[in-house]
Design a protein around this motif. Structure first.
Motif, PDB file in Angstrom:
ATOM      1  N   GLU A  43       0.871  -1.176   0.000  1.00  0.00           N
ATOM      2  CA  GLU A  43       0.000   0.000   0.000  1.00  0.00           C
ATOM      3  C   GLU A  43       0.912   1.232   0.000  1.00  0.00           C
ATOM      4  OE1 GLU A  43      -3.347  -0.011   0.113  1.00  0.00           O
ATOM      5  OE2 GLU A  43      -3.737  -2.125   0.517  1.00  0.00           O
ATOM      6  N   PRO A  44       0.388   2.366  -0.426  1.00  0.00           N
ATOM      7  CA  PRO A  44       1.249   3.546  -0.492  1.00  0.00           C
ATOM      8  C   PRO A  44       1.755   4.001   0.877  1.00  0.00           C
ATOM      9  CG  PRO A  44      -0.806   3.903  -1.672  1.00  0.00           C
ATOM     10  CD  PRO A  44      -0.948   2.622  -0.931  1.00  0.00           C
ATOM     11  N   THR A  45       3.012   4.406   0.905  1.00  0.00           N
ATOM     12  CA  THR A  45       3.560   5.094   2.067  1.00  0.00           C
ATOM     13  C   THR A  45       3.775   6.538   1.653  1.00  0.00           C
ATOM     14  OG1 THR A  45       4.665   3.187   3.031  1.00  0.00           O
ATOM     15  CG2 THR A  45       5.604   5.332   3.540  1.00  0.00           C
ATOM     16  N   ASP A  46       3.367   7.465   2.481  1.00  0.00           N
ATOM     17  CA  ASP A  46       3.475   8.878   2.117  1.00  0.00           C
ATOM     18  C   ASP A  46       3.856   9.656   3.375  1.00  0.00           C
ATOM     19  OD1 ASP A  46       3.152  11.425   1.124  1.00  0.00           O
ATOM     20  OD2 ASP A  46       0.971  11.407   1.415  1.00  0.00           O
ATOM     21  N   TYR A  70      14.995  -0.718  -7.977  1.00  0.00           N
ATOM     22  CA  TYR A  70      13.623  -0.749  -7.440  1.00  0.00           C
ATOM     23  C   TYR A  70      12.837  -1.929  -8.010  1.00  0.00           C
ATOM     24  CZ  TYR A  70      14.772   4.038  -6.128  1.00  0.00           C
ATOM     25  OH  TYR A  70      15.368   5.150  -5.610  1.00  0.00           O
ATOM     26  N   VAL A  71      12.982  -2.120  -9.316  1.00  0.00           N
ATOM     27  CA  VAL A  71      12.243  -3.206  -9.972  1.00  0.00           C
ATOM     28  C   VAL A  71      12.724  -4.557  -9.459  1.00  0.00           C
ATOM     29  CG1 VAL A  71      12.009  -4.398 -12.179  1.00  0.00           C
ATOM     30  CG2 VAL A  71      11.538  -1.958 -12.030  1.00  0.00           C
ATOM     31  N   ARG A  72      14.020  -4.688  -9.263  1.00  0.00           N
ATOM     32  CA  ARG A  72      14.545  -5.976  -8.786  1.00  0.00           C
ATOM     33  C   ARG A  72      14.163  -6.193  -7.321  1.00  0.00           C
ATOM     34  NH1 ARG A  72      18.925  -4.381 -12.870  1.00  0.00           N
ATOM     35  NH2 ARG A  72      18.267  -5.756 -14.573  1.00  0.00           N
ATOM     36  N   MET A  73      14.104  -5.120  -6.551  1.00  0.00           N
ATOM     37  CA  MET A  73      13.589  -5.246  -5.178  1.00  0.00           C
ATOM     38  C   MET A  73      12.149  -5.757  -5.208  1.00  0.00           C
ATOM     39  SD  MET A  73      14.969  -1.746  -3.363  1.00  0.00           S
ATOM     40  CE  MET A  73      14.254  -2.014  -1.742  1.00  0.00           C
ATOM     41  N   ALA A  84       7.318  -1.731  -7.356  1.00  0.00           N
ATOM     42  CA  ALA A  84       8.578  -1.004  -7.564  1.00  0.00           C
ATOM     43  C   ALA A  84       8.410   0.476  -7.216  1.00  0.00           C
ATOM     44  CB  ALA A  84       9.052  -1.172  -9.006  1.00  0.00           C
ATOM     45  N   ASP A  85       7.238   1.026  -7.555  1.00  0.00           N
ATOM     46  CA  ASP A  85       6.943   2.419  -7.179  1.00  0.00           C
ATOM     47  C   ASP A  85       7.052   2.604  -5.671  1.00  0.00           C
ATOM     48  OD1 ASP A  85       6.395   4.256  -9.196  1.00  0.00           O
ATOM     49  OD2 ASP A  85       4.484   3.286  -9.671  1.00  0.00           O
ATOM     50  N   GLU A  86       6.499   1.638  -4.926  1.00  0.00           N
ATOM     51  CA  GLU A  86       6.548   1.718  -3.466  1.00  0.00           C
ATOM     52  C   GLU A  86       7.970   1.537  -2.953  1.00  0.00           C
ATOM     53  OE1 GLU A  86       4.347   2.897  -1.439  1.00  0.00           O
ATOM     54  OE2 GLU A  86       3.186   3.197  -3.255  1.00  0.00           O
ATOM     55  N   MET A  87       8.732   0.634  -3.601  1.00  0.00           N
ATOM     56  CA  MET A  87      10.132   0.437  -3.210  1.00  0.00           C
ATOM     57  C   MET A  87      10.897   1.752  -3.344  1.00  0.00           C
ATOM     58  SD  MET A  87      10.466  -2.608  -2.190  1.00  0.00           S
ATOM     59  CE  MET A  87       9.584  -4.157  -2.253  1.00  0.00           C
ATOM     60  N   ALA A  88      10.620   2.470  -4.431  1.00  0.00           N
ATOM     61  CA  ALA A  88      11.268   3.762  -4.640  1.00  0.00           C
ATOM     62  C   ALA A  88      10.900   4.715  -3.507  1.00  0.00           C
ATOM     63  CB  ALA A  88      10.849   4.343  -5.985  1.00  0.00           C
ATOM     64  N   ARG A  89       9.618   4.718  -3.172  1.00  0.00           N
ATOM     65  CA  ARG A  89       9.148   5.637  -2.137  1.00  0.00           C
ATOM     66  C   ARG A  89       9.694   5.258  -0.763  1.00  0.00           C
ATOM     67  NH1 ARG A  89       2.906   7.393  -2.622  1.00  0.00           N
ATOM     68  NH2 ARG A  89       3.008   5.922  -4.334  1.00  0.00           N
ATOM     69  N   LEU A  90       9.917   3.949  -0.556  1.00  0.00           N
ATOM     70  CA  LEU A  90      10.393   3.484   0.747  1.00  0.00           C
ATOM     71  C   LEU A  90      11.886   3.694   0.933  1.00  0.00           C
ATOM     72  CD1 LEU A  90       8.358   0.167   1.099  1.00  0.00           C
ATOM     73  CD2 LEU A  90       8.189   2.136   2.598  1.00  0.00           C
ATOM     74  N   THR A  91      12.617   3.940  -0.152  1.00  0.00           N
ATOM     75  CA  THR A  91      14.067   4.082   0.019  1.00  0.00           C
ATOM     76  C   THR A  91      14.601   5.450  -0.401  1.00  0.00           C
ATOM     77  OG1 THR A  91      14.288   2.873  -2.061  1.00  0.00           O
ATOM     78  CG2 THR A  91      14.729   1.653  -0.056  1.00  0.00           C
ATOM     79  N   GLU A  92      13.928   6.119  -1.347  1.00  0.00           N
ATOM     80  CA  GLU A  92      14.413   7.424  -1.795  1.00  0.00           C
ATOM     81  C   GLU A  92      14.396   8.427  -0.656  1.00  0.00           C
ATOM     82  OE1 GLU A  92      12.091   8.678  -5.155  1.00  0.00           O
ATOM     83  OE2 GLU A  92      13.397   7.605  -6.538  1.00  0.00           O
ATOM     84  N   GLY A  93      15.535   9.043  -0.422  1.00  0.00           N
ATOM     85  CA  GLY A  93      15.597  10.105   0.572  1.00  0.00           C
ATOM     86  C   GLY A  93      15.479   9.642   2.010  1.00  0.00           C
ATOM     87  N   ARG A  94      15.485   8.327   2.239  1.00  0.00           N
ATOM     88  CA  ARG A  94      15.412   7.805   3.599  1.00  0.00           C
ATOM     89  C   ARG A  94      16.797   7.791   4.230  1.00  0.00           C
ATOM     90  NH1 ARG A  94      11.236   4.038   4.999  1.00  0.00           N
ATOM     91  NH2 ARG A  94       9.295   5.030   4.468  1.00  0.00           N
ATOM     92  N   ALA A  95      16.820   7.990   5.534  1.00  0.00           N
ATOM     93  CA  ALA A  95      18.077   7.880   6.255  1.00  0.00           C
ATOM     94  C   ALA A  95      18.554   6.422   6.196  1.00  0.00           C
ATOM     95  CB  ALA A  95      17.895   8.318   7.703  1.00  0.00           C
TER      96      ALA A  95
END
Lengths: 201, 317
Positions: A89-92, B293-296, B23-34
């Motif tokens: 699910e989306p994380t935001d 991201y896609v491979r994740m 993959a979109d979510e993987m990007a969001r979960l890792t981009e810019g994260r500490a």
């Protein structure tokens, strides 16, 4: 008023949900001594619209914009290996992050506590909040971990054989909390977890 | 979810979309994260089994697996028992004995990944990271992911793929996946670099690059392997570049918002000129990031759950 699912009875109506959210918004503000430094994060799926409603009420009480977002905990669950991989699910996370903020996690039903455990771990990877609080619409008991909610819409003593369904306008087209004896269609993440045990009975 | 990823053709529209959304979510979960790491595959072992050199693909898979907290073992042909003549079967048995949960395999023989997945030698999930001139499904997925980020829904979008289709597994996987996602694909190559039976692929084929460019939403340039030049597939590098290279003149004939992709490594001045490669509408470097991201996403969907059950997941006991 509510769509009648066979074997389910309504325990919270639309009006009662609204009143509970209004009270919870005031509680959050009172506890936090204002609305500054708050970040509200909903846990998908139904925690997200609840977080948005709660935040809208907090903002109107205190007249400042409170950042609201979503925190998916799927990747942090402890039962991943027990079932096929699920879609995320989306994380935001709102701009500004959570560092030094007071994060209010919002979910629909508090049950085993495992979703909240996963959410706390997920939050670790996002940043370091000053404090984390938990607001839930329904606490149905049966905790499996030492976790409790700070703000509860309704305490709902249930049996393990019962299931709790939270219906929200944004997702289901109506507002209601239902309790029934059937074991299918658990909407809450916690309920998903325990469902495995229940269905295995 | 799929148990093995062997061919882009195995993916339904629904499965491909699930991978791209994940993959979109993987990007969001890792981009810019500490902390660019998720605990999801803790305790799982992923083996990178590379019979062919590929630093790019191997490191991308390695990083993807490590971001998900899996343990990664790199097994390359050079300096291993493979160079001492060990067969694919014995290598597989060795990996099974080590308890690999996922095997990422790159092999020069078409069908090697399929053999590994269906032989019964190992129970691990198999990911094809390129088998001979057959397929490279994660490359197609990362290309589709990159296209989707720039173009949105790929339905009825026009994608032109230019270059060595005969030896390139990237082209085949891309054609199959993009067709599944509803895009219109046009392959452009000299007749000598088109495989037999290409007329049966779900795409258009032409020899004329200049005619294909004006209607394109995206152009994907494939690498021309230098070793092919000696095999007389085309008269000279210069002639290939003149007829099938993407230079500034051809680039200007593209629609304003069309993007340029290349799976890498590039031969600047050959299939793509340096100014086009460095143009802001070229997304070649972004493709590398998206590959992780896609491979994740693929590793997560294949390894995180309990297995499909029907195929006897490792948690069956």
């Amino acid at each position: 008023m509510s769509r009648h699912l066979s074997g389910f009875r309504t325990v919270l109506s639309e009006d009662e949900i609204n009143r509970a959210l209004a009270r919870m918004a005031h509680e959050v503000v009172e506890r936090n001594k204002g609305a500054s430094g708050l970040v509200v994060l909903g846990i998908p799926s139904r925690g997200v619209p609840l977080a948005q409603r709660l935040t809208a009420r907090i903002s109107s009480v205190e007249d400042i914009a409170v950042p609201v977002g979503a925190l998916d905990v799927t990747m942090y669950r402890d039962d991943l290996r027990l079932r096929p991989a699920r879609a995320l699910e989306p994380t935001d996370i709102p701009d500004g992050g959570v560092d030094g903020k007071t994060v209010v996690l919002v979910d629909d039903v508090l049950y085993s506590g495992r979703t909240i455990r996963a959410a706390l771990t997920a939050l670790d990877d996002v940043g370091r909040p000053r404090a984390v609080r938990l607001a839930v619409l329904v606490d149905r008991g049966h905790r499996e971990l030492p976790i409790r909610a700070d703000h509860v819409g309704k305490n709902l003593p249930t049996s393990l054989r019962e299931s709790v369904r939270v219906l929200l306008n944004e997702v289901d087209g109506q507002d209601a909390v239902l309790v029934g004896a059937t074991a299918d269609a658990h909407p809450a993440p916690e309920a998903h977890l325990a469902a495995g045990e229940e269905e295995a009975r | 979810m799929i148990r093995h990823l062997l061919s882009a053709a195995d993916l339904s529209h629904e499965e491909a979309t699930l991978i791209l959304d994940t993959a979109d979510e993987m990007a969001r979960l890792t981009e810019g994260r500490a902390v660019k790491k998720l605990p999801t595959l803790r305790g799982r072992t992923v083996v990178n089994l590379f019979f062919e050199d590929s630093t790019r693909t191997r490191t991308s898979f390695e990083l993807a697996a490590k971001r998900l907290s899996a343990d990664v073992i790199n097994f390359s042909a050079k300096g291993s028992s493979v160079s001492k003549g060990e067969s694919l079967k014995d290598t597989a048995l060795t990996l099974a004995a080590m308890g690999a949960d996922g095997v990422v395999v790159r092999h020069s023989a078409s069908g090697a990944a399929y053999r590994l997945a269906t032989s019964g030698w190992i129970s691990a999930n198999v990911l094809n990271a390129g088998d001979g001139t057959h397929e490279h499904p994660t490359q197609a997925l990362l290309d589709a992911f990159t296209l989707r980020r720039h173009l949105g829904d790929l339905r009825d979008r026009d994608v032109v793929i230019v270059g060595d289709v005969l030896h390139g597994r990237v082209a085949r996987s891309n054609v199959l996946l993009l067709a599944t996602l509803g895009a219109r694909v046009t392959l452009v190559a000299p007749p000598t670099l088109l495989p037999l039976g290409v007329e049966n692929w779900p795409c258009e084929v032409t020899y004329d690059l200049d005619a294909a460019l004006p209607g394109a939403d995206a152009v994907m340039m494939l690498r021309v392997q230098r070793e092919r030049m000696n095999a007389a597939f085309f008269p000279s590098a210069r002639e290939y570049s003149r007829r099938y290279g993407l230079d500034a003149r051809r680039f200007s004939s593209l629609p304003e918002d069309a993007i340029v992709l290349h799976p890498g490594p590039m031969n600047r001045g050959m299939e793509i000129s340096a100014d086009v490669a460095d143009n802001e509408r070229s997304v070649i470097v972004e493709q590398v990031t998206n590959g992780v991201y896609v491979r994740m996403a693929v590793l997560y969907l294949m390894l995180a759950g309990s297995g499909t059950g029907s195929a006897g997941g490792e948690d069956a006991a």
